[in-house]
Design an enzyme around this catalytic site. Sequence first.
Site, PDB file in Angstrom:
ATOM      1  N   ASP A  78       0.856  -1.251   0.000  1.00  6.63           N
ATOM      2  CA  ASP A  78       0.091   0.075   0.002  1.00  6.63           C
ATOM      3  C   ASP A  78       0.869   1.219   0.028  1.00  6.63           C
ATOM      4  O   ASP A  78       1.997   1.250  -0.219  1.00  6.63           O
ATOM      5  CB  ASP A  78      -1.040  -0.024   1.309  1.00  6.63           C
ATOM      6  CG  ASP A  78      -2.364   0.704   0.950  1.00  6.63           C
ATOM      7  OD1 ASP A  78      -2.422   1.402  -0.014  1.00  6.63           O
ATOM      8  OD2 ASP A  78      -3.333   0.428   1.691  1.00  6.63           O
ATOM      9  N   ARG A 137      -2.668  -1.046  -9.094  1.00  2.00           N
ATOM     10  CA  ARG A 137      -3.833  -0.399  -8.793  1.00  2.00           C
ATOM     11  C   ARG A 137      -3.987   0.954  -9.543  1.00  2.00           C
ATOM     12  O   ARG A 137      -2.990   1.530  -9.769  1.00  2.00           O
ATOM     13  CB  ARG A 137      -4.168   0.150  -7.436  1.00  2.00           C
ATOM     14  CG  ARG A 137      -4.681  -1.162  -6.607  1.00  2.00           C
ATOM     15  CD  ARG A 137      -6.125  -1.107  -6.512  1.00  2.00           C
ATOM     16  NE  ARG A 137      -6.779   0.039  -6.202  1.00  2.00           N
ATOM     17  CZ  ARG A 137      -6.894   0.268  -4.859  1.00  2.00           C
ATOM     18  NH1 ARG A 137      -6.478  -0.624  -4.065  1.00  2.00           N
ATOM     19  NH2 ARG A 137      -7.413   1.366  -4.294  1.00  2.00           N
ATOM     20  N   ASP A 173      -9.400   3.775  -3.621  1.00  2.00           N
ATOM     21  CA  ASP A 173     -10.356   2.742  -3.595  1.00  2.00           C
ATOM     22  C   ASP A 173     -11.734   2.533  -4.044  1.00  2.00           C
ATOM     23  O   ASP A 173     -12.141   3.558  -4.172  1.00  2.00           O
ATOM     24  CB  ASP A 173     -10.296   2.705  -1.934  1.00  2.00           C
ATOM     25  CG  ASP A 173      -9.165   2.341  -1.181  1.00  2.00           C
ATOM     26  OD1 ASP A 173      -7.980   1.857  -1.847  1.00  2.00           O
ATOM     27  OD2 ASP A 173      -9.268   2.191   0.208  1.00  2.00           O
TER      28      ASP A 173
END
Length: 434
Positions: free
Chosen positions: A189, A240, A244
């Site tokens: 992350d 990603r 989110d």
Amino acid sequence: MELKISRLSCLLLLFLFLSSISSTKASRALPILDTFNGNNLLFNSRFNKLYDTSKYGKFQLFNGLALTPQMGWNSWNFFACDINETVIKETADALISTGLADLGYVYVNIDDCWSKAIRNLKGQLVPDSKTFPSGIKALADYVHAKGLKLGIYSDAGIFTCQVRPGSLYHEDDDAQLFASWGVDYLKYDNCFNLGIPPKKRYPPMRDAINSTERPILYSICEWGVDDPALWAGEVGNSWRTTDDINDTWASMTTIADLNDKWASYAGPGGWNDPDMLEVGNGGMTYHEYRAHFSIWALMKAPLLIGCDIRNMTDETMEILSNTEVIGVNQDPLGVQGRKVHSSGPDDCQQVWAGPLSGKRLAVALWNRCSSAANITAEWNSLGLEPSVKVSIRDLWQHKLVSRDAVSPFGAQVESHDSAMYIFTPQMSESHSVK
Ligand SMILES: *[C@@H]1O[C@H](CO)[C@@H](O)[C@H](O)[C@H]1NC(C)=O
Ligand SMILES: *[C@@H]1O[C@H](CO)[C@@H](O)[C@H](O)[C@H]1NC(C)=O
Ligand SMILES: *[C@@H]1O[C@H](CO)[C@@H](O)[C@H](O)[C@H]1NC(C)=O
Ligand SMILES: *[C@@H]1O[C@H](CO)[C@@H](O)[C@H](O)[C@H]1NC(C)=O
Ligand SMILES: *[C@@H]1O[C@H](CO)[C@@H](O)[C@H](O)[C@H]1NC(C)=O
């Protein structure tokens, strides 16, 4: 003299090493795509532009993993921080008992909150003793005994998003620890990153993982901030592309469009990641979840279930276990499908499509309008020659809807639903090689 020889042999080895890399690159990716090229009888001149694959296989992380998008489960979307070893074990059990593991969902991924708030005196990460009293190694052994794989989470910053210790400047120690536990997957992350660019913070963990000599799938989660599609292919197995996801139609559709932009960069070993599935979490309708799953599959997104697998409704199970849709996602060609046409108010009647192995196409008719609509796909917009006859299989109704359709093909699609098909172009008799 001795020195010279060893320098020479070093250079020779380096040369051999580099040429083996470039030949792997050239031979692994491109021939599959060639099956589409030069097929002017089936595909029109727009085909290669429509499904631009110019960056496919360009950068590769040579860890041999994620040759098709990874599939499994992750704790965050349903449990957030409320996790413990019981939930992880019961989820592994449920992946087996539901049959989902047999369909390919093999990664059991623990997200944030598994570790203590501080490192131990040796500077190591320590599992939270209240929630993971048996430790991560025991959990890895448990899931491995079931034929599953274990994923863990850390952060390319000084803390994780939930303020557990991060791995920035601890990459080697943490990677060694994860490998010693038998971890198979790392989601990495982007919180508390000290403002250091992702391009500087993500490669050290790649190298640290590589040094462990354990194959660990490396999932980069820098939220799309530094356009990772442009550089992360040689760093991680997926990256990603957005912020989110949340369990709403607005979030899901926004993310699908943002991820679409990077389609030409996806390929075996490295995938755009529009974030984990929300299917089954209750914030969207059955039709919306079906569209979510269809488009994620077509976009070659990692399929990481985000609901409570121990307690799924029949509808949730029906969506997640659709082997025909999963087949599109796991197709060995590995080309990301994309939005090829849109019309109607606010462009809400959409056609998404992508090439599959065997000269086939996956086609989704996605109705993003607020009422039912007839959505039509013209052969031209799919990259097909207008005269080509196509057999069409409906992947949600599980039946052949036409053996020899000619342009256009349309269907009525409920509001927010997506129909999904495989188109198999037929060689005309005069051209077929009997
Ligand atoms: C483990 O977590 C689950 C889900 O949050 C919770 O329902 C359960 O009570 C927890 N079990 C223990 C022993 O803490
Ligand atoms: C480490 O990197 C090398 C060179 O890219 C690669 O061949 C090897 O498979 C990698 N090893 C692991 C365990 O990822
Ligand atoms: C969910 O995502 C949408 C779209 O990105 C955003 O507008 C919304 O604020 C988010 N909702 C929550 C509860 O975070
Ligand atoms: C199972 O899911 C339903 C909603 O589908 C929920 O109402 C119920 O509380 C859940 N049961 C458990 C044990 O989590
Ligand atoms: C779709 O087309 C069919 C056949 O022409 C028609 O009966 C139906 O009303 C149309 N549906 C919508 C939502 O326009």
